[in-house]
Design a protein around this motif. Sequence first.
Motif, short mmCIF file in Angstrom:
data_model
loop_
_atom_site.label_atom_id
_atom_site.label_comp_id
_atom_site.label_asym_id
_atom_site.label_seq_id
_atom_site.Cartn_x
_atom_site.Cartn_y
_atom_site.Cartn_z
N SER A 275 0.80 -1.21 0.00
CA SER A 275 0.00 0.00 0.00
C SER A 275 0.84 1.27 0.00
CB SER A 275 -0.93 0.00 1.21
OG SER A 275 -0.17 -0.01 2.39
N ALA B 287 -3.50 2.55 -1.37
CA ALA B 287 -4.61 1.61 -1.37
C ALA B 287 -4.12 0.30 -1.97
CB ALA B 287 -5.77 2.15 -2.20
N SER B 288 -4.57 -0.81 -1.41
CA SER B 288 -4.21 -2.10 -1.99
C SER B 288 -5.38 -2.57 -2.84
CB SER B 288 -3.90 -3.09 -0.87
OG SER B 288 -5.01 -3.26 -0.03
N GLY C 78 -8.60 -3.82 -4.36
CA GLY C 78 -9.94 -3.90 -3.81
C GLY C 78 -10.32 -2.72 -2.94
N ASP C 79 -9.38 -1.82 -2.65
CA ASP C 79 -9.67 -0.67 -1.81
C ASP C 79 -10.05 0.56 -2.63
OD1 ASP C 79 -9.26 -2.07 0.50
OD2 ASP C 79 -7.22 -1.36 0.80
N TYR C 80 -10.70 0.33 -3.74
CA TYR C 80 -11.13 1.42 -4.60
C TYR C 80 -12.65 1.48 -4.61
CZ TYR C 80 -6.34 1.41 -6.26
OH TYR C 80 -4.97 1.47 -6.32
N ASP D 135 -15.62 -3.40 -7.84
CA ASP D 135 -14.92 -4.37 -6.99
C ASP D 135 -13.42 -4.39 -7.25
OD1 ASP D 135 -17.34 -5.19 -5.80
OD2 ASP D 135 -17.72 -6.60 -7.45
N GLY D 136 -12.84 -3.22 -7.52
CA GLY D 136 -11.40 -3.11 -7.75
C GLY D 136 -10.95 -3.49 -9.14
N SER E 87 -7.29 -5.88 -12.26
CA SER E 87 -7.31 -5.04 -11.08
C SER E 87 -6.72 -3.68 -11.42
CB SER E 87 -6.48 -5.71 -9.97
OG SER E 87 -6.19 -4.78 -8.95
N ASP F 35 -4.87 -1.94 -9.68
CA ASP F 35 -3.47 -1.94 -9.27
C ASP F 35 -2.55 -2.59 -10.29
OD1 ASP F 35 -3.62 -0.57 -6.85
OD2 ASP F 35 -4.21 -2.38 -5.77
N ALA G 132 -9.34 5.87 -4.65
CA ALA G 132 -8.93 5.30 -3.36
C ALA G 132 -10.03 5.51 -2.32
CB ALA G 132 -7.63 5.94 -2.92
N ALA G 133 -10.43 4.42 -1.72
CA ALA G 133 -11.53 4.47 -0.74
C ALA G 133 -11.08 5.01 0.60
CB ALA G 133 -12.14 3.10 -0.56
#
Length: 155
Positions: A49, A54-55, A57-59, A87-88, A123, A125, A154-155
């Motif tokens: 991160s 954000a990693s 799925g954290d979007y 869902d990322g 993803s 990322d 980024a969530a």
Amino acid sequence: MIRTTVPTSVRKGAALAGVAGLLVLAGCSGTADAEDQSTDTGTDSSTESTDSGASAGDYADGTYSADGSYQTPETVESISVTLTVADGLVTEVEVTGDPKARETEQYQGQFIDGISDEVVGKSLDEIEVSRVAGSSLTSGGFNEAVESIKEQAAA
């Protein structure tokens, strides 16, 4: 002896291209290193991160847009990128350009035609392209826009 003089505008453009290339390479190296570490053995999860905050799925789900620019031998070009994230994962991508040079029009067109195959279903990322359908310079502007989109989402 033949001597040619290079116009100042060409020298400045070449210098700008060199600096822009270094910045693109510097920006790419941090992302690639973080991705390599996150897909390794998973022993050091703290590096996942650090790049974007954000990693995977954290979007937040949604549609995001950003612009990116890149240097060609003739001009500085720009593109607009719109990504839909759920869902990322990237579910849709739209790229539009406003090419200044005729050759750029060709390469941006090839890039736009091939980018969906490279990013949809991946993803957010994981997205970092280097060459799409024969177009390599356009990728720099696309990757710049994607980094901005990651920050927005980024969530």
